[in-house]
Design a protein around this motif. Sequence first.
Motif, PDB file in Angstrom:
ATOM      1  N   LYS A 105      10.177  -5.386   9.790  1.00 54.81           N
ATOM      2  CA  LYS A 105       9.205  -6.113   8.972  1.00 54.81           C
ATOM      3  C   LYS A 105       8.684  -5.241   7.839  1.00 54.81           C
ATOM      4  N   LYS A 106       8.271  -5.879   6.768  1.00 60.96           N
ATOM      5  CA  LYS A 106       7.775  -5.153   5.593  1.00 60.96           C
ATOM      6  C   LYS A 106       6.333  -4.723   5.828  1.00 60.96           C
ATOM      7  N   ILE A 107       6.074  -3.448   5.617  1.00 66.78           N
ATOM      8  CA  ILE A 107       4.725  -2.885   5.774  1.00 66.78           C
ATOM      9  C   ILE A 107       4.367  -2.156   4.484  1.00 66.78           C
ATOM     10  N   THR A 108       3.206  -2.456   3.930  1.00 60.30           N
ATOM     11  CA  THR A 108       2.718  -1.775   2.731  1.00 60.30           C
ATOM     12  C   THR A 108       1.361  -1.155   3.034  1.00 60.30           C
ATOM     13  N   LEU A 109       1.220   0.110   2.717  1.00 62.74           N
ATOM     14  CA  LEU A 109      -0.034   0.834   2.922  1.00 62.74           C
ATOM     15  C   LEU A 109      -0.653   1.089   1.550  1.00 62.74           C
ATOM     16  N   ILE A 110      -1.856   0.555   1.334  1.00 60.50           N
ATOM     17  CA  ILE A 110      -2.513   0.617   0.021  1.00 60.50           C
ATOM     18  C   ILE A 110      -3.745   1.510   0.129  1.00 60.50           C
ATOM     19  N   HIS A 111      -3.886   2.427  -0.842  1.00 63.65           N
ATOM     20  CA  HIS A 111      -4.973   3.410  -0.773  1.00 63.65           C
ATOM     21  C   HIS A 111      -5.553   3.639  -2.158  1.00 63.65           C
ATOM     22  N   GLY A 112      -6.874   3.726  -2.232  1.00 64.20           N
ATOM     23  CA  GLY A 112      -7.529   3.871  -3.522  1.00 64.20           C
ATOM     24  C   GLY A 112      -7.412   5.251  -4.131  1.00 64.20           C
ATOM     25  N   ASP A 113      -7.164   6.266  -3.333  1.00 70.45           N
ATOM     26  CA  ASP A 113      -7.028   7.635  -3.826  1.00 70.45           C
ATOM     27  C   ASP A 113      -5.566   7.902  -4.203  1.00 70.45           C
TER      28      ASP A 113
END
Length: 370
Positions: free
Chosen positions: A170-178
């Motif tokens: 499955k597609k997993i995206t990790l999003i981070h502001g830094d």
Amino acid sequence: MPNVVVVGAGGFGAPIAHGLSAKLDSSKHTLTVITSRPYFTHYPALLRVLVTSDRQLEDDSLLGYDKLFQNGNGSIKVGTVTGITKAPNGKSGTVELASGESVPWDVLVLTPGSLWEAGLSLPEGDKSAAVSWFDSWAEKFKQANSYALVGAGAVGIELAGELRDVYPNKKITLIHGDSMFLNDTYPAKFRKDIERRIRIRRIDVLLSNHVDTIDNSGTSHKTREGTPFEADLIVPTRGGRPNTEFIKSLGTKALTPYGRVNVKPTLQVEGETNVFAAGDVIEYKEQKQVAKAAGHAPVIIENVIALLSGSSPSKEYKGSMEAILVTNGKNGGAGYMGMLWGVKLGDYLTAKIKSKTLLVGYAKAAVGLA
């Protein structure tokens, strides 16, 4: 008879109560622990439980308080604290509960912990309510074909690893502001190495991007910066917020604008003599981790005993070494210890210490079960 009250029975409150119960003279003092749930929650294990509904791990994550008090010296009261009142002398008072009940205190220890989002925001109630919660999240993850995790601190990184273990395609995206994972407490080389380990597992990464609204009504989304990403299920994995709204009733000195508790080096609350605080909620320049309980608890215990014996609390908290173990599924991860030149750990040692067992033994010790 003077009553010592501990508000919160989590990773900090439980070991403090356990230690106090061994030292307090039950013929002279009572010990009452107030908790909003009738069980101890071991948060480091919950991310795996949420993804898998592992029944054995559920049992190891939600622990009873049967052995919390040594020599049977103490009692548990289940309730939600809404405020604190002080007597005219300023050195005693009552803790107010949502039920309308008041619990008198002569010494008060505040360890209310953090408020979490999404799957970590467990409902109040008994263990069956928590189990139903876990099952509902496991089903959400099962039904979704793609995930976006908002926040690449330890929670986001570890949840990404757990999801990849269970759902390899499955597609997993990790999003981070830094611009890098975690925060600048840790060296850039370590932060970049964790990102490398995540990317190796085919987890997409969006850095320097923010998601302002959690909207699961569609599949195609954009960050605040306009970067597109795909997700059937967006999950906030940001850090917790201090659970301190009820502490406002102590007065303006007690809390920072963000809601952390101002404390003296003795861990007494600013402006107070008989009120102490420990854990995630205190204003202290260190990472908010349950491992810090090993430094907070002895200070609180010694100072409470001193106060009850008529002495001035004098033991001071000097801080703790910064260290972190971040799992990447059951068999991997990375660690850092801020000693010597900075010691880094790889997959083998991180898995051996944390990833395989999720520190369940530590949790059991905190409530007297090991």
